[in-house]
Design an enzyme around this catalytic site. Structure first.
Site, short mmCIF file in Angstrom:
data_model
loop_
_atom_site.label_atom_id
_atom_site.label_comp_id
_atom_site.label_asym_id
_atom_site.label_seq_id
_atom_site.Cartn_x
_atom_site.Cartn_y
_atom_site.Cartn_z
N ASN A 133 0.85 -1.20 0.00
CA ASN A 133 0.00 0.00 0.00
C ASN A 133 0.88 1.24 0.00
O ASN A 133 2.11 1.14 0.00
CB ASN A 133 -0.97 -0.02 1.19
CG ASN A 133 -0.23 -0.05 2.51
OD1 ASN A 133 0.50 0.86 2.85
ND2 ASN A 133 -0.40 -1.13 3.27
N LYS A 192 7.69 -17.72 -10.40
CA LYS A 192 6.95 -16.62 -11.04
C LYS A 192 5.76 -17.20 -11.82
O LYS A 192 5.93 -18.16 -12.57
CB LYS A 192 7.89 -15.86 -11.98
CG LYS A 192 7.25 -14.66 -12.59
CD LYS A 192 8.18 -13.94 -13.55
CE LYS A 192 7.40 -12.84 -14.25
NZ LYS A 192 8.12 -12.31 -15.39
#
Ligand code: CTP
Length: 407
Positions: free
Chosen positions: A213, A292
């Site tokens: 955030n 990934k």
């Protein structure tokens, strides 16, 4: 900021290559609001000229006890009586030895001896070669100077002008400025161990992606600095932010909410205050992939499931030490509206004595903020100001509440 407004500092320079840093220090002190009177020894003038120091301080420099400019010809008395502090930076090994013995054969040492000891504090920033610093004579002098009431700033470590590497460098001007500002602030948290959580957390999706955030960590870092300035031992548990560690603060870097919980619980064991400013991610991916996640070419998007993160503040606030009043917990609430209502409800939900409300979108990443302090007695607004000023105010408010609760 004008943290030194109204302060008159006698800046003493003694012989050492670090005199070049004294020029920058002089500027920094003035920028922070102080007036500066420079006094130099003969050796200091070999390294930097009085002309430079006069231009930077905007006052003529004193370097002799025989200076006839003073009406009574007593520069050592006049200059020391006006000062709020005498700061010697750089302070050479030789000058430390002189101070120790109370010698007074030049203006600066004479002035240090003649100063009213209980009104004009003496602070020194040692600067010398690492062997000189480590020498038993210097270390003995250091201990005695401290015992005599002198404030001795740390030395830095690193490359030295002589080509050697080690302890003994003078601190950088910005570091000395912070230490001086701190010196003048009241030690309202002396003896306390303050734990601060700060910044965002990062919840991994795979090895290269994650959820975080916009919390910058600035408020938490400012609080850590203010708590240290107030005399506390400070541990700062920081999520991923690139802010510099405040001086004198022990920093523990963490990444995820889980890491932050573990570190917070560990350090809370002997903390006396916990201030939770971190913007902890509410959820994390249920399963972080080891590899990934690749596109498969079909246009299909990955399906992410989330689990709720632990509530760090509520967990710490429920520990027996917090329940017994040995650990004072302070929460933050970042809201977008109805601050008082949400902050009051959050204080009860988290089970903390003090909750600090702020408007999240208006503060994330900014250098200033406004706060609402909510405790059992009601709410108090703290108007918009820089985060450091607000942090100092909050620290004062916490100290006041601690005095009321701790025996
Ligand atoms: N906090 C925490 N651990 C969490 C979430 C929040 O320690 N998992 C702390 C924060 O550091 C802050 C306080 O709890 O001191 C309030 O955080 P906030 O995100 O505003 O509250 P939430 O509990 O997440 O409530 P909501 O998101 O519903 O407003």
């Amino acid at each position: 900021m004008n943290d030194l407004a109204g302060k008159h500092i006698v800046l003493g320079l003694t012989g050492g290559i670090a005199c070049y840093k004294a020029a920058e220090l002089c500027r920094a002190l003035i920028k922070e609001g102080a007036t500066v009177q420079v006094v130099m020894t003969e050796a200091a003038a070999k390294f930097i000229t009085p002309v430079t120091m006069q231009a930077l301080s905007n006052r003529s420099v004193y370097d002799s006890q025989w200076d006839a400019r003073e009406g009574n010809n007593m520069a050592h008395i006049n200059l020391s009586r006006e000062a709020d502090a005498i700061l010697i930076a750089p302070c050479s090994a030789d000058f430390m030895a002189k101070l120790l013995h109370g010698r007074a054969d030049d203006l600066l040492s004479l002035m240090c001896l003649a100063r009213p000891i209980d009104k004009v504090p003496l602070l020194i920033a040692p600067a010398m070669n690492r062997e000189m610093w480590a020498h038993p004579a210097t270390q003995r002098n250091l201990a005695q100077l401290k015992a005599d009431g002198t404030t001795v700033f740390d030395v830095g470590t690193g490359d030295q002008a002589c080509g050697e590497t080690g302890d003994g460098r003078m601190l950088e001007p910005e570091e000395l400025l912070q230490d001086l500002v701190s010196f003048f602030l009241p030690k309202v948290l002396a003896g306390q161990h303050v734990l601060v959580s700060a910044g965002p957390t990062y919840e991994a999706i795979d090895p290269v992606r994650g959820i975080t955030n916009l919390s910058s960590g600035k408020m938490g870092f400012a609080i850590a600095r203010a708590a240290h300035e107030a005399g506390a031992r400070v541990t700062l548990v920081a999520g991923p932010v690139s802010l510099p560690t405040p001086r004198g603060v022990e920093r523990v870097n963490v990444r995820s909410a889980q890491n932050m919980l573990e570190a917070s619980v560990k350090y809370a064991q002997d903390a006396t205050v916990f201030i939770a400013t971190a913007a902890v991610a509410d959820w994390r991916p249920a399963q972080a992939s080891d590899q990934k996640i690749k596109k498969d070419g079909s246009g299909a998007t990955p399906q992410l499931d989330f689990v709720e993160n632990p509530d760090i503040l509520a967990t710490v606030a429920k520990t027996p030490r917090a329940a017994a009043g040995a650990l004072y917990c302070v929460g933050f609430a970042a809201e977008s509206h109805d601050l008082l209502v949400h902050a009051t409800a959050k204080r009860a939900r988290k089970g903390v004595p003090l909750l600090v409300g702020n408007i999240g979108p208006a503060t994330f990443g900014q250098d200033d903020n406004a706060l609402l302090l909510v405790d059992a007695h009601g709410a108090q607004e703290v108007p918009r100001n820089s985060k450091l000023v607000l942090a100092r105010h909050l620290v004062t408010e916490i100290a006041r509440r601690l005095r009321a609760t701790q025996p």
